[in-house]
Design a protein around this motif. Structure first.
Motif, PDB file in Angstrom:
ATOM      1  N   CYS A   1       6.237   0.814  -8.177  1.00 17.56           N
ATOM      2  CA  CYS A   1       6.119  -0.285  -7.641  1.00 17.56           C
ATOM      3  C   CYS A   1       5.617  -1.051  -8.792  1.00 17.56           C
ATOM      4  O   CYS A   1       6.077  -2.826  -8.878  1.00 17.56           O
TER       5      CYS A   1
ATOM      6  N   SER B   1      -3.923   1.384  -3.267  1.00 14.23           N
ATOM      7  CA  SER B   1      -4.264   2.579  -2.651  1.00 14.23           C
ATOM      8  C   SER B   1      -4.670   2.716  -1.424  1.00 14.23           C
ATOM      9  O   SER B   1      -5.631   2.366  -1.340  1.00 14.23           O
TER      10      SER B   1
ATOM     11  N   VAL C   1       7.134   4.614   7.479  1.00 16.04           N
ATOM     12  CA  VAL C   1       5.936   5.257   7.174  1.00 16.04           C
ATOM     13  C   VAL C   1       5.368   6.323   8.164  1.00 16.04           C
ATOM     14  O   VAL C   1       4.502   7.802   8.278  1.00 16.04           O
TER      15      VAL C   1
ATOM     16  N   THR D   1       1.175  -0.897  -0.125  1.00 17.01           N
ATOM     17  CA  THR D   1       0.583   0.098  -0.083  1.00 17.01           C
ATOM     18  C   THR D   1       0.514   1.697  -0.490  1.00 17.01           C
ATOM     19  O   THR D   1       1.766   0.889   0.680  1.00 17.01           O
ATOM     20  N   ASP D   2       0.012   2.075  -0.779  1.00 12.30           N
ATOM     21  CA  ASP D   2       1.195   3.706  -0.285  1.00 12.30           C
ATOM     22  C   ASP D   2      -0.285   4.659  -1.145  1.00 12.30           C
ATOM     23  O   ASP D   2      -1.312   3.709  -0.803  1.00 12.30           O
TER      24      ASP D   2
ATOM     25  N   SER E   1      -0.145   7.432  -2.179  1.00  6.77           N
ATOM     26  CA  SER E   1       0.529   8.019  -3.321  1.00  6.77           C
ATOM     27  C   SER E   1       0.415   7.066  -4.637  1.00  6.77           C
ATOM     28  O   SER E   1       1.155   6.004  -5.187  1.00  6.77           O
TER      29      SER E   1
ATOM     30  N   CYS F   1       5.905   9.799   8.103  1.00  5.54           N
ATOM     31  CA  CYS F   1       4.791  11.361   7.147  1.00  5.54           C
ATOM     32  C   CYS F   1       4.093  11.383   8.039  1.00  5.54           C
ATOM     33  O   CYS F   1       3.569  12.338   7.849  1.00  5.54           O
TER      34      CYS F   1
ATOM     35  N   MET G   1       3.247   6.627  -6.946  1.00  2.00           N
ATOM     36  CA  MET G   1       4.400   5.882  -5.750  1.00  2.00           C
ATOM     37  C   MET G   1       3.498   3.781  -5.755  1.00  2.00           C
ATOM     38  O   MET G   1       4.593   3.271  -7.101  1.00  2.00           O
ATOM     39  N   LEU G   2       2.753   3.945  -6.320  1.00  2.00           N
ATOM     40  CA  LEU G   2       1.909   2.447  -7.100  1.00  2.00           C
ATOM     41  C   LEU G   2       2.888   2.373  -7.831  1.00  2.00           C
ATOM     42  O   LEU G   2       3.007   0.907  -8.356  1.00  2.00           O
TER      43      LEU G   2
ATOM     44  N   ASN H   1      -4.979   5.219   2.624  1.00  2.68           N
ATOM     45  CA  ASN H   1      -4.110   6.006   3.418  1.00  2.68           C
ATOM     46  C   ASN H   1      -4.221   5.546   5.153  1.00  2.68           C
ATOM     47  O   ASN H   1      -5.074   5.323   5.809  1.00  2.68           O
TER      48      ASN H   1
ATOM     49  N   CYS I   1       6.662  -1.646   7.659  1.00  2.00           N
ATOM     50  CA  CYS I   1       5.902  -1.013   7.505  1.00  2.00           C
ATOM     51  C   CYS I   1       7.543   0.142   7.414  1.00  2.00           C
ATOM     52  O   CYS I   1       8.453  -0.073   7.886  1.00  2.00           O
TER      53      CYS I   1
END
Length: 95
Positions: free
Chosen positions: A20, A64, A85, A10-11, A13, A88, A16-17, A66, A82
């Motif tokens: 990846c 995705s 993490v 997960t991310d 962004s 942020c 970024m996904l 949060n 993680c």
């Protein structure tokens, strides 16, 4: 034969996904944490980049997420890793 494994990455962004999902990384991004044997098993190593082997790549699903919000819909996990993490989050969120 690999054991039955599924990986959820997960991310927050989408960019970024997307990066990846390609499974292609700059060599420094991998670091020196993997033994040479594991590198051979999991990665195709080039001069500047490494590519995650297809038999590993197909185990990963990207979502995705949060982490400040509920993540119940992700399901249950045996282990959670993680990376970067807490940097942020605000001080209040960290506590």
């Amino acid at each position: 034969m690999l054991p039955k494994v599924s990986i959820t990455a997960t991310d927050i962004s989408e960019g970024m996904l997307d990066l990846c999902r390609t499974g292609i990384y700059d060599r420094p991004a991998i670091g020196s944490d993997l033994s040479p044997g594991r590198c051979r098993n999991f990665l195709d190593i080039g001069n500047d980049r490494v590519k995650v082997k297809d038999n590993i790549k197909h185990l990963v699903s990207f979502r995705s997420q949060n982490l400040v919000e509920s993540y119940k819909l992700l399901g249950k996990f045996d282990v959670v890793f993680c990376r970067d993490v807490l940097i942020c989050f605000s001080i209040d969120m960290k506590s």
